[in-house]
Design a protein around this motif. Structure first.
Motif, PDB file in Angstrom:
ATOM      1  N   ASP A 178      -6.562  12.007  -0.522  1.00 32.64           N
ATOM      2  CA  ASP A 178      -6.526  10.997   0.538  1.00 32.64           C
ATOM      3  C   ASP A 178      -5.337  11.130   1.478  1.00 32.64           C
ATOM      4  O   ASP A 178      -5.375  10.635   2.599  1.00 32.64           O
ATOM      5  CB  ASP A 178      -6.514   9.592  -0.071  1.00 32.64           C
ATOM      6  N   ASP A 179      -4.297  11.790   1.061  1.00 32.04           N
ATOM      7  CA  ASP A 179      -3.066  11.796   1.858  1.00 32.04           C
ATOM      8  C   ASP A 179      -2.894  13.063   2.701  1.00 32.04           C
ATOM      9  O   ASP A 179      -1.796  13.354   3.158  1.00 32.04           O
ATOM     10  CB  ASP A 179      -1.853  11.606   0.948  1.00 32.04           C
ATOM     11  N   ARG A 224      -2.832  15.295   5.938  1.00 28.65           N
ATOM     12  CA  ARG A 224      -2.563  14.985   7.344  1.00 28.65           C
ATOM     13  C   ARG A 224      -3.043  16.121   8.247  1.00 28.65           C
ATOM     14  O   ARG A 224      -3.104  17.281   7.854  1.00 28.65           O
ATOM     15  CB  ARG A 224      -1.066  14.762   7.569  1.00 28.65           C
ATOM     16  N   CYS A 225      -3.372  15.769   9.488  1.00 22.98           N
ATOM     17  CA  CYS A 225      -3.877  16.701  10.495  1.00 22.98           C
ATOM     18  C   CYS A 225      -2.883  17.844  10.704  1.00 22.98           C
ATOM     19  O   CYS A 225      -1.671  17.639  10.728  1.00 22.98           O
ATOM     20  CB  CYS A 225      -4.108  15.947  11.814  1.00 22.98           C
ATOM     21  N   GLY A 235      -2.473  12.695  11.921  1.00 27.80           N
ATOM     22  CA  GLY A 235      -3.367  11.643  11.458  1.00 27.80           C
ATOM     23  C   GLY A 235      -4.067  12.005  10.152  1.00 27.80           C
ATOM     24  O   GLY A 235      -4.019  13.141   9.686  1.00 27.80           O
ATOM     25  N   GLN A 236      -4.708  11.035   9.576  1.00 27.29           N
ATOM     26  CA  GLN A 236      -5.428  11.184   8.309  1.00 27.29           C
ATOM     27  C   GLN A 236      -6.620  12.124   8.488  1.00 27.29           C
ATOM     28  O   GLN A 236      -7.378  12.008   9.450  1.00 27.29           O
ATOM     29  CB  GLN A 236      -5.921   9.810   7.858  1.00 27.29           C
ATOM     30  N   ARG A 292     -12.086  13.003   4.167  1.00 28.74           N
ATOM     31  CA  ARG A 292     -12.281  13.705   2.888  1.00 28.74           C
ATOM     32  C   ARG A 292     -13.262  14.871   3.014  1.00 28.74           C
ATOM     33  O   ARG A 292     -13.116  15.889   2.361  1.00 28.74           O
ATOM     34  CB  ARG A 292     -12.799  12.737   1.831  1.00 28.74           C
ATOM     35  N   CYS A 345      -7.740  15.710  11.960  1.00 27.61           N
ATOM     36  CA  CYS A 345      -8.132  14.306  11.995  1.00 27.61           C
ATOM     37  C   CYS A 345      -9.433  14.178  12.789  1.00 27.61           C
ATOM     38  O   CYS A 345      -9.889  15.131  13.414  1.00 27.61           O
ATOM     39  CB  CYS A 345      -7.028  13.462  12.636  1.00 27.61           C
TER      40      CYS A 345
END
Length: 186
Positions: free
Chosen positions: A3-4, A6-7, A16-17, A20, A27
């Protein structure tokens, strides 16, 4: 993907996130930008506004400059020149009548088949008299003497299955060959 994540893009301070299920570590905003770029560069598959005038396909590729048929690559909206004769596309055909198969060649199968009693068009193979003669030699053991008719042996049946593999309707293959020949002529 955790989950963590990053772009990868950090030149605009994004980081950004990453979703999944993202295929690359971008992102959603950068994935959308990459998708837009791919669509502009390579086109996007979609349903044509109307069937292709050459092959009848409904599948197309949308480019900024217009549509192309995904099957024969004819530019959607272009009209074939009716004053030009149709291109010559020679085919070796396999016609079944009862338990016999005729192996012949023609450039105009619809006209030719009107003169031959048959139950089924089994397959088309692109080729001329030279290929037809090679098939006659290949299946000589199954040939009815002094004819182009052959016993539907296991070997001939397997060959026809190979030629027809992935094609539900032999006429669609012939239509594609004709449309490709017209498209190449321009």
């Amino acid at each position: 993907m955790p989950d963590d994540v990053r772009c990868l893009v950090d030149d605009d301070g994004c980081r950004g996130q990453v979703p999944r299920d993202a295929p690359v570590m971008l992102c959603e905003r950068h994935l959308a930008a990459a998708g837009d770029w791919c669509e502009a560069e390579y086109g996007a598959s979609d349903v044509l506004p109307s069937p292709c005038v050459l092959c009848g396909s409904r599948l197309g590729v949308r480019h900024r400059s217009g549509w192309l048929c995904a099957v024969c690559e004819w530019r959607h909206g272009d009209i074939p020149d009716d004053e030009l004769p149709p291109p010559r596309v020679d085919v070796v055909y396999y016609l079944r009548y009862a338990d016999r198969v005729k192996i012949g060649t023609t450039a105009n199968p619809r006209q030719r088949f009107g003169a031959i009693w048959h139950d089924e068009v089994m397959a088309f193979e692109r080729g001329d008299r030279a290929l037809e003669q090679r098939r006659h030699v290949q299946f000589a053991a199954d040939r009815y003497e002094r004819t182009e008719w052959f016993r539907l042996s296991d070997a001939l049946r397997a060959h026809i299955a190979t030629v027809a593999a992935g094609i539900d309707d032999p006429w669609s293959r012939h239509a594609r060959w004709m449309s490709e020949a017209i498209a190449l002529r321009g």
